[in-house]
Design a protein around this motif. Structure first.
Motif, PDB file in Angstrom:
ATOM      1  N   MET A   1      37.372   0.549 -10.750  1.00  0.00           N
ATOM      2  CA  MET A   1      36.697  -0.406  -9.344  1.00  0.00           C
ATOM      3  C   MET A   1      36.777   0.239  -8.686  1.00  0.00           C
ATOM      4  N   ALA A   2      38.395   0.657  -8.197  1.00  0.00           N
ATOM      5  CA  ALA A   2      39.260   1.107  -6.772  1.00  0.00           C
ATOM      6  C   ALA A   2      38.212   2.378  -6.639  1.00  0.00           C
ATOM      7  N   GLU A   3      38.384   3.543  -7.396  1.00  0.00           N
ATOM      8  CA  GLU A   3      37.217   4.746  -7.264  1.00  0.00           C
ATOM      9  C   GLU A   3      35.834   4.769  -6.814  1.00  0.00           C
ATOM     10  N   THR A   4      34.949   2.921  -7.360  1.00  0.00           N
ATOM     11  CA  THR A   4      33.969   2.903  -7.050  1.00  0.00           C
ATOM     12  C   THR A   4      33.859   2.651  -6.151  1.00  0.00           C
ATOM     13  N   THR A   5      34.425   2.021  -5.269  1.00  0.00           N
ATOM     14  CA  THR A   5      35.043   1.714  -3.986  1.00  0.00           C
ATOM     15  C   THR A   5      35.448   2.636  -3.179  1.00  0.00           C
ATOM     16  N   ALA A   6      35.704   3.110  -3.542  1.00  0.00           N
ATOM     17  CA  ALA A   6      35.881   4.908  -2.487  1.00  0.00           C
ATOM     18  C   ALA A   6      34.865   5.803  -2.159  1.00  0.00           C
ATOM     19  N   ARG A   7      34.229   5.312  -3.597  1.00  0.00           N
ATOM     20  CA  ARG A   7      32.871   6.463  -3.054  1.00  0.00           C
ATOM     21  C   ARG A   7      31.336   5.835  -2.183  1.00  0.00           C
ATOM     22  N   LEU A   8      31.767   4.433  -1.913  1.00  0.00           N
ATOM     23  CA  LEU A   8      30.778   3.307  -1.731  1.00  0.00           C
ATOM     24  C   LEU A   8      31.072   4.100  -0.107  1.00  0.00           C
ATOM     25  N   LEU A   9      32.285   3.385   0.498  1.00  0.00           N
ATOM     26  CA  LEU A   9      33.486   4.302   1.807  1.00  0.00           C
ATOM     27  C   LEU A   9      32.270   5.809   2.122  1.00  0.00           C
ATOM     28  N   HIS A  10      32.732   6.471   0.738  1.00  0.00           N
ATOM     29  CA  HIS A  10      31.992   8.060   1.539  1.00  0.00           C
ATOM     30  C   HIS A  10      30.884   8.167   1.168  1.00  0.00           C
ATOM     31  N   LEU A  11      30.215   7.020   0.494  1.00  0.00           N
ATOM     32  CA  LEU A  11      28.514   7.252   0.291  1.00  0.00           C
ATOM     33  C   LEU A  11      27.966   7.244   2.060  1.00  0.00           C
ATOM     34  N   LEU A  12      28.649   5.698   2.255  1.00  0.00           N
ATOM     35  CA  LEU A  12      28.383   5.619   3.964  1.00  0.00           C
ATOM     36  C   LEU A  12      28.953   5.539   4.795  1.00  0.00           C
ATOM     37  N   GLY A  13      30.107   6.344   5.073  1.00  0.00           N
ATOM     38  CA  GLY A  13      30.009   7.078   6.020  1.00  0.00           C
ATOM     39  C   GLY A  13      28.693   8.402   6.253  1.00  0.00           C
ATOM     40  N   LEU A  14      28.559   9.634   5.208  1.00  0.00           N
ATOM     41  CA  LEU A  14      27.839  10.521   4.664  1.00  0.00           C
ATOM     42  C   LEU A  14      26.336   9.725   5.065  1.00  0.00           C
ATOM     43  N   LEU A  15      25.960   8.245   5.011  1.00  0.00           N
ATOM     44  CA  LEU A  15      24.421   7.912   6.205  1.00  0.00           C
ATOM     45  C   LEU A  15      24.548   7.755   7.371  1.00  0.00           C
ATOM     46  N   GLN A  16      26.173   8.043   7.922  1.00  0.00           N
ATOM     47  CA  GLN A  16      25.909   7.794   9.182  1.00  0.00           C
ATOM     48  C   GLN A  16      26.214   8.886   9.583  1.00  0.00           C
ATOM     49  N   ALA A  17      26.195   9.953   8.612  1.00  0.00           N
ATOM     50  CA  ALA A  17      27.070  10.789   9.573  1.00  0.00           C
ATOM     51  C   ALA A  17      25.369  12.136   9.836  1.00  0.00           C
ATOM     52  N   LYS A  18      24.775  11.564   8.494  1.00  0.00           N
ATOM     53  CA  LYS A  18      23.009  12.517   8.994  1.00  0.00           C
ATOM     54  C   LYS A  18      22.200  11.310   8.638  1.00  0.00           C
ATOM     55  N   ALA A  19      20.857  11.611   9.271  1.00  0.00           N
ATOM     56  CA  ALA A  19      19.151  11.068   9.283  1.00  0.00           C
ATOM     57  C   ALA A  19      18.703  10.791   8.143  1.00  0.00           C
ATOM     58  N   VAL A  20      18.606  12.126   7.159  1.00  0.00           N
ATOM     59  CA  VAL A  20      18.347  11.414   5.575  1.00  0.00           C
ATOM     60  C   VAL A  20      18.850  12.861   4.796  1.00  0.00           C
ATOM     61  N   TRP A  21      19.396  12.106   3.397  1.00  0.00           N
ATOM     62  CA  TRP A  21      19.883  12.720   2.662  1.00  0.00           C
ATOM     63  C   TRP A  21      19.025  12.897   1.472  1.00  0.00           C
ATOM     64  N   THR A  22      18.816  13.971   0.067  1.00  0.00           N
ATOM     65  CA  THR A  22      18.488  14.033  -0.629  1.00  0.00           C
ATOM     66  C   THR A  22      19.040  13.223  -1.637  1.00  0.00           C
ATOM     67  N   GLY A  23      19.124  12.753  -2.976  1.00  0.00           N
ATOM     68  CA  GLY A  23      19.431  12.291  -3.948  1.00  0.00           C
ATOM     69  C   GLY A  23      20.389  13.549  -4.471  1.00  0.00           C
ATOM     70  N   PRO A  24      20.585  14.954  -4.811  1.00  0.00           N
ATOM     71  CA  PRO A  24      21.040  15.805  -5.074  1.00  0.00           C
ATOM     72  C   PRO A  24      22.208  16.327  -3.876  1.00  0.00           C
ATOM     73  N   GLU A  25      21.853  16.275  -2.678  1.00  0.00           N
ATOM     74  CA  GLU A  25      22.910  16.533  -2.031  1.00  0.00           C
ATOM     75  C   GLU A  25      23.632  15.771  -1.951  1.00  0.00           C
ATOM     76  N   LEU A  26      23.704  14.447  -2.019  1.00  0.00           N
ATOM     77  CA  LEU A  26      24.958  13.273  -1.932  1.00  0.00           C
ATOM     78  C   LEU A  26      25.348  13.421  -3.817  1.00  0.00           C
ATOM     79  N   ALA A  27      24.992  13.936  -4.466  1.00  0.00           N
ATOM     80  CA  ALA A  27      25.311  13.781  -5.512  1.00  0.00           C
ATOM     81  C   ALA A  27      26.601  14.880  -5.540  1.00  0.00           C
ATOM     82  N   GLU A  28      25.782  16.295  -4.893  1.00  0.00           N
ATOM     83  CA  GLU A  28      27.384  17.465  -5.250  1.00  0.00           C
ATOM     84  C   GLU A  28      27.987  16.867  -4.331  1.00  0.00           C
ATOM     85  N   ARG A  29      27.754  16.031  -3.364  1.00  0.00           N
ATOM     86  CA  ARG A  29      29.242  15.740  -1.730  1.00  0.00           C
ATOM     87  C   ARG A  29      29.935  14.946  -2.624  1.00  0.00           C
TER      88      ARG A  29
END
Length: 315
Positions: A1-29
């Motif tokens: 659960m902690a790992e999932t929460t940390a990943r969600l926070l990381h994902l939210l930060g990526l979405l705020q940093a760039k206008a559009v992300w593709t699925g493969p780009e996010l999966a790699e990051r």
């Protein structure tokens, strides 16, 4: 659960940093599969974040505008940068931003860890802001252009040139450049088929288009704006300075062009719309100089010398 929460926070930060992300780009990051990315997007939507998805060329995931502003995720360097910029904005050149910047600083200060607060305090204590008259710009216009640059959308505005000529412009916006006194936009003018610079304080009716564009190979924004600002002066002059170029480079900054002559001298090319103001500004230089090619500037120094003689007479 902690790992999932940390990943969600990381994902939210990526979405705020760039206008559009593709699925493969996010999966790699994130170091996960695209299937995990899709599940995480659903979790963010369940938490109330307006995550949008689009297919096709240029499509992907992006964080849309919602009824509430989601929390921003800032690392230590970003938090320091934001706090320092807010302090400068409190007395800056964007109309109506000062009071909002102060309120935001107060909110940010409440949640900053002690270590980051100490860094911000150190910068603020070591900094003195000298007030001067600057051309203010409309905050909404600034945001419209910044968003158009980020999303690579065309923009339109009405513009009044220095000569007073009024025109309507249709452009591809590339960079915003702040010189201290003014804000400039570097853009490709679609009707004139060339690169142009525009002062934001001369713009009205700024609006972004829904038409996107493919970015062109662009010139360096800082150098382009510097050349544009220095072109078309009413008065220009070349000076021979009795020092090496490196000794005055910091004093000149971006307001002139220095050319080394030898280890003991250099030449400075400057311009202005007012020869009197140029004369007074050049007196700030810490070295002696000779005016090589502008008799009006020489005459201005004659008037300054006469005034000094009157002021010091009988002392």
């Amino acid at each position: 659960m902690a790992e999932t929460t940390a990943r969600l926070l990381h994902l939210l930060g990526l979405l705020q940093a760039k206008a559009v992300w593709t699925g493969p780009e996010l999966a790699e990051r994130l170091g996960v599969t695209t299937r995990s990315v899709r599940r995480d997007m659903e979790r963010l939507r369940e938490l109330g974040y307006p995550v949008q998805a689009s297919r096709g060329l240029g499509g992907g995931y992006q964080l849309g505008a919602g009824r509430a502003l989601p929390p921003l995720l800032l690392d230590q360097d970003e938090a320091v940068a934001v706090a320092v910029c807010l302090r400068l904005a409190a007395g800056g050149t964007v109309a109506g931003v000062g009071e909002a910047a102060i309120r935001t600083m107060t909110k940010l200060d409440q949640v900053m860890p002690a270590s980051i607060r100490a860094q911000v305090a150190a910068v603020q204590e070591a900094t003195v802001t000298v007030e001067y008259q600057a051309a203010t710009v409309d905050a909404d216009d600034l945001l419209v252009l910044a968003r158009a640059i980020r999303e690579t959308h065309q923009a339109r505005f009405d513009y009044v040139a220095r000569t007073g000529a009024a025109t309507s412009r249709r452009i591809e916006p590339y960079r915003l450049v702040a010189t201290g006194r003014r804000w400039y936009l570097m853009a490709f003018d679609l009707d004139r088929d060339d690169w142009r610079s525009f002062r934001l304080d001369r713009m009205t009716e700024v609006r972004a288009s829904t038409f996107g564009f493919t970015p062109r190979a662009a010139p360096d924004a800082e150098e382009f704006i510097r050349r544009s600002v220095h072109s078309g002066w009413d008065q220009e002059a070349t000076l021979r300075l009795r020092c090496a170029a490196d000794e005055v480079r910091d004093h000149v900054g971006g307001w002139g062009r220095l050319t080394p002559v030898d280890e003991h001298s250099c030449e400075l090319r400057v311009g202005s719309h007012d020869v009197e103001l140029m004369a007074w500004w050049l007196l700030r230089l810490p070295v002696d100089f000779e005016v090589l090619d502008n008799e009006e500037l020489v005459a201005a120094y004659g008037r300054i010398a006469q005034r000094v003689d009157r002021l010091t007479a009988g002392r």
